[in-house]
Design an enzyme around this catalytic site. Structure first.
Site, short mmCIF file in Angstrom:
data_model
loop_
_atom_site.label_atom_id
_atom_site.label_comp_id
_atom_site.label_asym_id
_atom_site.label_seq_id
_atom_site.Cartn_x
_atom_site.Cartn_y
_atom_site.Cartn_z
N GLU A 43 0.84 -1.19 0.00
CA GLU A 43 0.00 0.00 0.00
C GLU A 43 0.88 1.25 0.00
OE1 GLU A 43 -3.54 1.87 2.87
OE2 GLU A 43 -2.02 0.55 3.72
N LYS A 109 -9.64 2.69 -2.01
CA LYS A 109 -9.78 2.02 -0.72
C LYS A 109 -11.13 2.34 -0.09
CE LYS A 109 -7.21 1.53 3.67
NZ LYS A 109 -6.05 2.08 4.41
N CYS A 143 -5.35 -2.96 2.63
CA CYS A 143 -5.04 -2.89 4.06
C CYS A 143 -6.26 -3.03 4.99
CB CYS A 143 -4.29 -1.60 4.35
SG CYS A 143 -3.29 -1.66 5.88
#
Length: 259
Positions: A43, A109, A143
């Site tokens: 990431e 995300k 993540c």
């Protein structure tokens, strides 16, 4: 023609703080000797997990995207990782999946990390994506998304679930447990690539990058806390064999998700 195998390189690396040029150079060096179909980066691979978005943000026509396309073509491999993108006056923690022919697929995300105030800096995404690459259906996430199984639920019959991360050492036990759980519950390969080293906020990252098969068996031998790269081979026949034999996905709950 559908390939039965997909060779995936997991790049567990340090990241220079808010220095895209240094990170591009470092990553390019790390992948120079790799032969794979897909290379997975952490990431925010160009900057580290920073909330100083204005300092490192690029556009979709910026230097890092241009570099990714060139590197993908040179390596004849798809590359996936996330970086900070500015678009329409908003900042995004955007995952980029670039293929050797220049095709780009993006995912913003969904679950911004509120503990670090990521939600105050970055605009959350609303769309889950599935990428068909070399006959494998791939679901790439970022993540903190790992903590939310409903978002990852395999209602699309994808083959590979990928998480790119900056997941700190202090909570690494959760990372280990959840990666394995996502593989088992979705009957898919599950790959997680995390960074190592210290960032400028003094957070330590111990890697624990890993790959699991559809039964939750660990496939890699990546050591913790050091820079390393390992190529693992995914087999479509492995997925088919156990999905047909066990049939767990046939019993999954159906649901609709509001975003």
């Amino acid at each position: 023609m559908t390939n039965d195998t997909l060779n995936v390189a997991l790049l567990q690396t340090t990241l220079a703080w808010e220095n895209p040029k240094a990170n591009r150079t470092h990553i390019e060096d790390k992948v120079s000797s790799i032969t794979a179909d897909l290379i997975v980066l952490p990431e925010m691979f160009s900057s580290g997990f920073t909330m100083n978005a204005s300092e490192v943000a690029e556009t979709m026509n910026g230097e890092t995207i241009t570099w990714l396309k060139a590197l993908s073509k040179t390596k004849n491999a798809a590359i996936v990782g996330s970086l900070v993108i500015k678009e329409n006056e908003n900042y995004y923690n955007r995952l980029i999946f670039v293929e050797p022919n220049g095709t780009l697929t993006t995912y913003d995300k969904r679950h911004t990390f509120t503990l670090a105030n990521e939600h105050k800096v970055y605009t959350a995404g609303t769309k889950k994506i599935i990428i068909d690459y070399k006959g494998f259906k791939i679901c790439p996430l970022v993540c903190y998304d790992l903590r939310f199984p409903v978002w990852a639920r395999n209602s699309e019959d994808y083959d590979v679930l990928i998480y790119v991360a900056n997941w700190p050492k202090v909570r690494i036990a959760a990372w280990d447990a959840l990666l394995k759980a996502r593989a088992i519950e979705n009957m898919s390969y599950c790959i997680g690539v995390n960074r190592v080293g210290l960032d400028d906020n003094n957070y330590e990252y111990s890697g624990h990058s890993a790959a699991y098969d559809v039964l939750g068996n660990r496939m890699d031998s990546i050591p913790e806390s050091i820079e390393t790269t390992e190529v693992i081979t995914l087999e479509k026949s492995h997925i088919t064999k156990y999905r047909e034999r066990l049939g767990f996905l046939k019993d999954r709950d159906t649901f609709s998700l509001e975003v």
